[in-house]
Design an enzyme around this catalytic site. Structure first.
Site, PDB file in Angstrom:
ATOM      1  N   ASN A  43     -34.108 -19.342  45.245  1.00 25.57           N
ATOM      2  CA  ASN A  43     -35.018 -19.120  46.359  1.00 25.57           C
ATOM      3  C   ASN A  43     -34.217 -18.931  47.639  1.00 25.57           C
ATOM      4  O   ASN A  43     -33.188 -19.563  47.844  1.00 25.57           O
ATOM      5  CB  ASN A  43     -36.059 -20.239  46.485  1.00 25.57           C
ATOM      6  CG  ASN A  43     -35.515 -21.638  46.526  1.00 25.57           C
ATOM      7  OD1 ASN A  43     -34.517 -21.964  45.891  1.00 25.57           O
ATOM      8  ND2 ASN A  43     -36.185 -22.502  47.270  1.00 25.57           N
ATOM      9  N   GLU A  56     -37.481 -16.723  40.959  1.00 28.74           N
ATOM     10  CA  GLU A  56     -37.860 -15.818  39.875  1.00 28.74           C
ATOM     11  C   GLU A  56     -37.827 -14.364  40.340  1.00 28.74           C
ATOM     12  O   GLU A  56     -37.284 -13.493  39.651  1.00 28.74           O
ATOM     13  CB  GLU A  56     -39.263 -16.156  39.355  1.00 28.74           C
ATOM     14  CG  GLU A  56     -39.379 -17.555  38.809  1.00 28.74           C
ATOM     15  CD  GLU A  56     -39.813 -18.601  39.842  1.00 28.74           C
ATOM     16  OE1 GLU A  56     -40.467 -19.568  39.441  1.00 28.74           O
ATOM     17  OE2 GLU A  56     -39.503 -18.451  41.043  1.00 28.74           O
ATOM     18  N   CYS A  89     -44.850 -19.356  41.106  1.00 32.10           N
ATOM     19  CA  CYS A  89     -46.014 -19.129  41.958  1.00 32.10           C
ATOM     20  C   CYS A  89     -46.776 -17.909  41.435  1.00 32.10           C
ATOM     21  O   CYS A  89     -46.285 -17.162  40.583  1.00 32.10           O
ATOM     22  CB  CYS A  89     -45.584 -18.944  43.415  1.00 32.10           C
ATOM     23  SG  CYS A  89     -44.864 -17.325  43.788  1.00 32.10           S
ATOM     24  N   CYS A  92     -44.928 -14.532  41.814  1.00 32.83           N
ATOM     25  CA  CYS A  92     -43.890 -14.370  40.786  1.00 32.83           C
ATOM     26  C   CYS A  92     -44.512 -14.074  39.430  1.00 32.83           C
ATOM     27  O   CYS A  92     -43.989 -13.247  38.666  1.00 32.83           O
ATOM     28  CB  CYS A  92     -43.014 -15.617  40.709  1.00 32.83           C
ATOM     29  SG  CYS A  92     -41.923 -15.786  42.135  1.00 32.83           S
TER      30      CYS A  92
END
Length: 133
Positions: A43, A56, A89, A92
């Site tokens: 991230n 991701e 999330c 993603c």
């Protein structure tokens, strides 16, 4: 093919590269492509939170940069420093729908080492898959 344990180990190791000055919450992702190549992502935050990118998507976008196209991902592992499993999330998940087969395994882990095996189809049962015009 890498085992799920090997992919989780890689996702945990890459967490140290996360750029997280605001949340202090590192997330790592390791993907195995169908040709055996491993691609990692972390991230990356921004002071404008909407511009933040998840691990991701960082991995998937890196794969696209390297020339990989949809349906070329064999497996994805995601890790964070959490007591419970850390699912991708919804943004993603939608990107995973575009780049993965529905049965692509997604491995989620938690601090105690447990691994949950799920799939893109299980994460997004009613996926938006086509743009009909």
């Amino acid at each position: 093919m890498a085992t799920k344990e090997e992919l989780i180990k890689l996702s945990r190791a890459v967490q140290k590269n996360a750029y997280i000055p605001y949340s202090h919450f590192p997330v790592g992702c390791a993907m195995e492509m169908k040709d055996g190549t491993i691609i990692e992502g972390v991230n990356v935050e921004n002071v404008s939170f909407g511009v933040t990118n998840c691990a991701e998507r960082s991995a998937i976008f890196t794969a696209a940069t390297k020339g990989y196209r949809p349906k070329s991902i064999a497996a994805i592992a995601v890790s964070g420093d959490t007591e419970d499993f850390l699912p991708p999330c919804s943004i993603c998940r939608q990107v995973m729908v575009e780049f993965c087969d529905p049965d692509t395994p997604v491995y989620l882990t938690r601090n105690n080492g447990d691994i949950l095996t799920t799939s893109v189809k299980e994460l997004v049962p009613f996926a938006f898959e086509k743009l009909d015009m």
